[in-house]
Design an enzyme around this catalytic site. Structure first.
Site, PDB file in Angstrom:
ATOM      1  N   GLY A 185     -97.970 -57.727 -72.781  1.00  0.00           N
ATOM      2  CA  GLY A 185     -96.656 -57.426 -72.210  1.00  0.00           C
ATOM      3  C   GLY A 185     -95.840 -58.696 -72.145  1.00  0.00           C
TER       4      GLY A 185
ATOM      5  N   GLN B 123     -89.402 -64.444 -69.447  1.00  0.00           N
ATOM      6  CA  GLN B 123     -90.447 -65.351 -69.942  1.00  0.00           C
ATOM      7  C   GLN B 123     -90.019 -66.104 -71.200  1.00  0.00           C
ATOM      8  OE1 GLN B 123     -93.672 -62.145 -69.445  1.00  0.00           O
ATOM      9  NE2 GLN B 123     -94.807 -64.038 -69.083  1.00  0.00           N
TER      10      GLN B 123
ATOM     11  N   CYS C 127    -101.272 -64.238 -67.268  1.00  0.00           N
ATOM     12  CA  CYS C 127     -99.836 -64.249 -67.521  1.00  0.00           C
ATOM     13  C   CYS C 127     -99.541 -65.322 -68.560  1.00  0.00           C
ATOM     14  CB  CYS C 127     -99.064 -64.532 -66.230  1.00  0.00           C
ATOM     15  SG  CYS C 127     -97.273 -64.517 -66.452  1.00  0.00           S
ATOM     16  N   LEU C 128     -98.737 -64.981 -69.554  1.00  0.00           N
ATOM     17  CA  LEU C 128     -98.416 -65.944 -70.610  1.00  0.00           C
ATOM     18  C   LEU C 128     -97.639 -67.130 -70.055  1.00  0.00           C
ATOM     19  CD1 LEU C 128     -97.508 -63.486 -73.511  1.00  0.00           C
ATOM     20  CD2 LEU C 128     -99.634 -64.750 -73.157  1.00  0.00           C
TER      21      LEU C 128
ATOM     22  N   HIS D   8     -96.863 -55.618 -63.280  1.00  0.00           N
ATOM     23  CA  HIS D   8     -96.831 -57.060 -63.530  1.00  0.00           C
ATOM     24  C   HIS D   8     -95.486 -57.445 -64.173  1.00  0.00           C
ATOM     25  CE1 HIS D   8     -98.882 -60.876 -65.146  1.00  0.00           C
ATOM     26  NE2 HIS D   8     -97.774 -60.813 -65.868  1.00  0.00           N
ATOM     27  N   GLU D   9     -95.048 -56.668 -65.162  1.00  0.00           N
ATOM     28  CA  GLU D   9     -93.790 -56.988 -65.871  1.00  0.00           C
ATOM     29  C   GLU D   9     -92.577 -56.748 -64.972  1.00  0.00           C
ATOM     30  OE1 GLU D   9     -94.338 -58.628 -68.292  1.00  0.00           O
ATOM     31  OE2 GLU D   9     -96.308 -57.948 -68.943  1.00  0.00           O
TER      32      GLU D   9
ATOM     33  N   HIS E 213     -91.923 -59.569 -62.781  1.00  0.00           N
ATOM     34  CA  HIS E 213     -91.208 -60.677 -63.438  1.00  0.00           C
ATOM     35  C   HIS E 213     -89.694 -60.496 -63.319  1.00  0.00           C
ATOM     36  CE1 HIS E 213     -94.168 -63.255 -65.381  1.00  0.00           C
ATOM     37  NE2 HIS E 213     -94.774 -62.242 -65.974  1.00  0.00           N
TER      38      HIS E 213
HETATM   39  O1  GNR Z   1    -101.057 -60.561 -71.731  1.00  0.00           O
HETATM   40  C1  GNR Z   1    -101.105 -60.224 -70.552  1.00  0.00           C
HETATM   41  N1  GNR Z   1    -102.245 -59.637 -70.082  1.00  0.00           N
HETATM   42  C2  GNR Z   1    -102.320 -59.040 -68.830  1.00  0.00           C
HETATM   43  C3  GNR Z   1    -103.583 -58.723 -68.352  1.00  0.00           C
HETATM   44  C4  GNR Z   1    -103.712 -58.103 -67.129  1.00  0.00           C
HETATM   45  C5  GNR Z   1    -102.594 -57.788 -66.383  1.00  0.00           C
HETATM   46  C6  GNR Z   1    -101.338 -58.094 -66.851  1.00  0.00           C
HETATM   47  C7  GNR Z   1    -101.193 -58.723 -68.072  1.00  0.00           C
HETATM   48  S1  GNR Z   1     -99.597 -59.099 -68.667  1.00  0.00           S
HETATM   49  C8  GNR Z   1     -99.956 -60.479 -69.674  1.00  0.00           C
HETATM   50  C9  GNR Z   1     -98.721 -60.912 -70.424  1.00  0.00           C
HETATM   51  C10 GNR Z   1     -97.663 -61.381 -69.447  1.00  0.00           C
HETATM   52  O2  GNR Z   1     -97.661 -62.447 -68.908  1.00  0.00           O
HETATM   53  N2  GNR Z   1     -96.728 -60.537 -69.147  1.00  0.00           N
HETATM   54  O3  GNR Z   1     -95.770 -60.850 -68.254  1.00  0.00           O
HETATM   55 NI    NI Z   2     -96.688 -62.279 -66.926  1.00  0.00          NI
END
Ligand code: GNR
Ligand code: NI
Length: 179
Positions: free
Chosen positions: A45, A50, A93-94, A135-136, A139
């Protein structure tokens, strides 16, 4: 085009993103860049902030590596309902590379949004999709998954990434850090 990722502790990650006004070709080009950046990382995601764009836009693809791609473009998402049950996932999270921690969130969510054609959609999600959507959407509100862990762990992670950023700014090779 692959865009550079914004990394902790960049304050850009704390911005609240603004709604997308129009789903047009410019927006679809931005979403395509986000997908390319996400696949390159690789991640499942990515929120626009980001890559430094404060718009309520995210992309998700949960397809396994050996499966056909399933890119999803999600515009102006709103969580309209969530179930009572919680689930725990190990999240990453990236924008916080190579740090992982368990986060508890509602196990199911209903999300209203627009798709890449500007069409209204409702997504009923569970499992990894429910976690990833939350999670997204965090952000978009300047919230990171480390905001859902203990303050002790969060402070440790933030300190580590502050030091990494300082080392990088000073053009020093970051060594392995004691945490
Ligand atoms: O790549 C991602 N893996 C992930 C694993 C578990 C819960 C959420 C994520 S999102 C993350 C990519 C990212 O930072 N998205 O904002
Ligand atoms: Ni993230």
């Amino acid at each position: 085009m692959i865009r550079p990722l914004v990394i902790l502790p960049d304050p850009v990650l704390r911005q609240v993103s603004r709604p997308v006004e129009r789903v047009d070709d410019d927006l679809r080009r931005l979403a395509d860049d986000m997908l390319e950046t996400m696949y390159d990382a690789p991640g499942i995601g990515l929120a626009a902030i980001q890559i430094g764009v404060p718009l309520r836009l995210l992309v998700i693809d949960l397809a396994k590596e050996d499966q056909p791609k399933e890119p999803q473009v999600i515009v102006n998402p709103q969580i309209v309902a969530h179930g009572d049950a919680a689930s725990v996932y190990e999240e990453g999270c990236l924008s916080i590379p190579e740090y992982y921690a368990e986060v508890e969130r509602p196990a199911t969510v209903t999300v209203a949004c627009l798709d890449r054609d500007g069409k209204e959609r409702t997504i009923e999600a569970d499992g990894l999709m429910a976690t990833c959507l939350q999670h997204e959407i965090d952000h978009l509100n300047g919230v990171l998954f480390i905001d859902h862990i203990s303050k002790l762990k969060r402070d440790m992670v933030v300190r580590k990434f502050r030091k990494l950023a300082r080392d990088k700014a000073a053009d020093r090779t970051p060594g392995r850090l004691a945490v």
